[in-house]
Scaffold this motif. Structure first.
Motif, short mmCIF file in Angstrom:
data_model
loop_
_atom_site.label_atom_id
_atom_site.label_comp_id
_atom_site.label_asym_id
_atom_site.label_seq_id
_atom_site.Cartn_x
_atom_site.Cartn_y
_atom_site.Cartn_z
N ALA A 1 -3.96 2.82 3.26
CA ALA A 1 -2.84 3.50 3.91
C ALA A 1 -1.63 2.59 4.07
O ALA A 1 -0.59 3.04 4.56
CB ALA A 1 -3.28 4.03 5.27
N GLY A 2 -1.75 1.33 3.69
CA GLY A 2 -0.65 0.39 3.85
C GLY A 2 -0.54 -0.19 5.25
O GLY A 2 0.50 -0.74 5.61
N LEU A 3 -1.60 -0.09 6.04
CA LEU A 3 -1.58 -0.56 7.42
C LEU A 3 -2.30 -1.89 7.62
O LEU A 3 -2.36 -2.39 8.75
CB LEU A 3 -2.20 0.51 8.33
CG LEU A 3 -1.48 1.86 8.33
CD1 LEU A 3 -2.30 2.90 9.09
CD2 LEU A 3 -0.09 1.74 8.94
N ALA A 4 -2.83 -2.46 6.56
CA ALA A 4 -3.49 -3.76 6.61
C ALA A 4 -3.17 -4.51 5.33
O ALA A 4 -2.92 -3.91 4.29
CB ALA A 4 -5.01 -3.61 6.77
N ASN A 5 -3.18 -5.84 5.41
CA ASN A 5 -2.82 -6.65 4.24
C ASN A 5 -3.99 -6.91 3.31
O ASN A 5 -3.81 -7.47 2.23
CB ASN A 5 -2.22 -7.99 4.70
CG ASN A 5 -3.24 -8.89 5.38
OD1 ASN A 5 -4.15 -8.40 6.05
ND2 ASN A 5 -3.11 -10.19 5.21
N GLN A 6 -5.20 -6.52 3.72
CA GLN A 6 -6.38 -6.71 2.87
C GLN A 6 -7.42 -5.66 3.26
O GLN A 6 -7.38 -5.12 4.38
CB GLN A 6 -6.95 -8.12 3.03
CG GLN A 6 -7.44 -8.46 4.43
CD GLN A 6 -7.81 -9.92 4.59
OE1 GLN A 6 -7.11 -10.82 4.12
NE2 GLN A 6 -8.94 -10.18 5.26
N LEU B 1 -6.87 -11.44 7.88
CA LEU B 1 -6.51 -10.05 8.10
C LEU B 1 -5.29 -9.94 9.02
O LEU B 1 -5.22 -10.60 10.06
CB LEU B 1 -7.68 -9.29 8.73
CG LEU B 1 -7.40 -7.84 9.12
CD1 LEU B 1 -7.22 -6.97 7.88
CD2 LEU B 1 -8.50 -7.30 10.01
N GLU B 2 -4.35 -9.08 8.65
CA GLU B 2 -3.22 -8.71 9.49
C GLU B 2 -3.04 -7.21 9.45
O GLU B 2 -3.06 -6.60 8.38
CB GLU B 2 -1.94 -9.40 9.01
CG GLU B 2 -1.95 -10.91 9.12
CD GLU B 2 -0.66 -11.53 8.63
OE1 GLU B 2 0.30 -10.76 8.32
OE2 GLU B 2 -0.58 -12.76 8.54
N LEU B 3 -2.88 -6.61 10.62
CA LEU B 3 -2.59 -5.18 10.71
C LEU B 3 -1.09 -4.98 10.89
O LEU B 3 -0.44 -5.78 11.55
CB LEU B 3 -3.36 -4.55 11.87
CG LEU B 3 -4.88 -4.63 11.79
CD1 LEU B 3 -5.50 -3.88 12.95
CD2 LEU B 3 -5.40 -4.09 10.47
#
Length: 267
Positions: free
Chosen positions: A113-118, A128-130
């Motif tokens: 959904a494009g809400l996390a970088n991995q 991980l980054e949200l």
């Protein structure tokens, strides 16, 4: 406020949870205070027993063994609310939805959904980054048989109420499962939202719009990402993706087709 052996401020009663949560001014402080909660004796005993005994495949892990705080930025317009940490997932890793099959599903979907970088979340420090979403649980400690009692749910609810109130841009809450749906109503009342009567029933894809202190909030029902649901096909990846796509649309964020939140193209 007294500190435990790991330096977390200790809360030992339901009344203490109310006082501590309401006095918290930012998410970073809230996360620390959540991590030092000892208000539910049954949950404390279970989370600590699991951390001592461990699962054989994780015997080399130093389990977290305490309440699990939320994850995600303070400017997030979307919240994802689950049930509780898994005994050998969040209770082991110290990160919500991390280290079990449910986490595999939700973080892969957030990435799509494009809400996390991995697409993976395995441990704190894995990169991980949200983006645009905050993930939290209704109950912060791993419960025996994955079943918190109503009293434990209610004791824990001020933490989530305060967390939601500390998200100034919150516009959408994706609620995973019927337990989370039921648990969220008093939390929303505490956070200042006007609740409908009668309460809308939970269902996958159900939408409910509430008036709140900072504008409208839309609740989106979604079947929980439990193994029971995902193994049986009650919840499929397209079903989960559709709910998160609707959440990003309602929040005014870019969709996965147009690139990830923050402008980076989705891998």
């Amino acid at each position: 406020m007294p500190l435990d052996a790991d330096g977390f401020p200790v809360t030992r009663s339901a009344a203490g949870v109310v006082r501590s949560a309401r006095a918290t001014k930012d998410l970073a402080t809230l996360d620390v205070r959540v991590s030092g909660c000892y208000a539910c004796p049954r949950l404390v005993a279970w989370r600590e027993e699991v951390a001592r005994v461990k699962r054989a495949s994780f015997r080399d892990w130093d389990y977290w063994g305490r309440p699990v705080p939320g994850l995600g930025p303070a400017d997030a317009p979307i919240a994802v609310v689950g049930l509780a940490p898994a005994a050998h997932g969040g209770n082991r890793t110290g990160r919500v939805f991390t280290g079990d099959r449910s986490g595999d599903w939700i973080f892969a979907a957030l990435w799509r959904a494009g809400l996390a970088n991995q697409p993976t979340s395995t441990h704190i420090g894995d990169g991980l980054e949200l983006r645009g979403v905050r993930v939290a649980a209704s109950v912060r400690c791993a419960p025996p048989a994955n079943a918190p009692t109503p009293e434990e749910r209610d004791t824990c609810s001020p933490w989530l109420a305060r967390e939601l109130s500390l998200l100034p841009n919150l516009r959408v809450a994706v609620v995973l499962g019927g337990f989370g749906w039921t648990a969220l109503w008093p939390v929303l009342a505490e956070a200042g939202y006007a609740l409908p009567r009668p309460r809308p029933a939970f269902g996958h894809g159900v939408e409910v719009e509430l008036a709140g202190p900072r504008g409208p909030l839309t609740l989106l029902g979604c079947y929980h990402v439990s193994q029971q649901n995902t193994f049986t096909g009650k919840l499929t990846e397209p079903m989960l993706d559709a709910v998160l796509a609707r959440a990003t649309e309602l929040a005014g964020l870019p969709t996965s087709d147009g690139g990830a939140v923050g402008g980076a193209a989705r891998p």
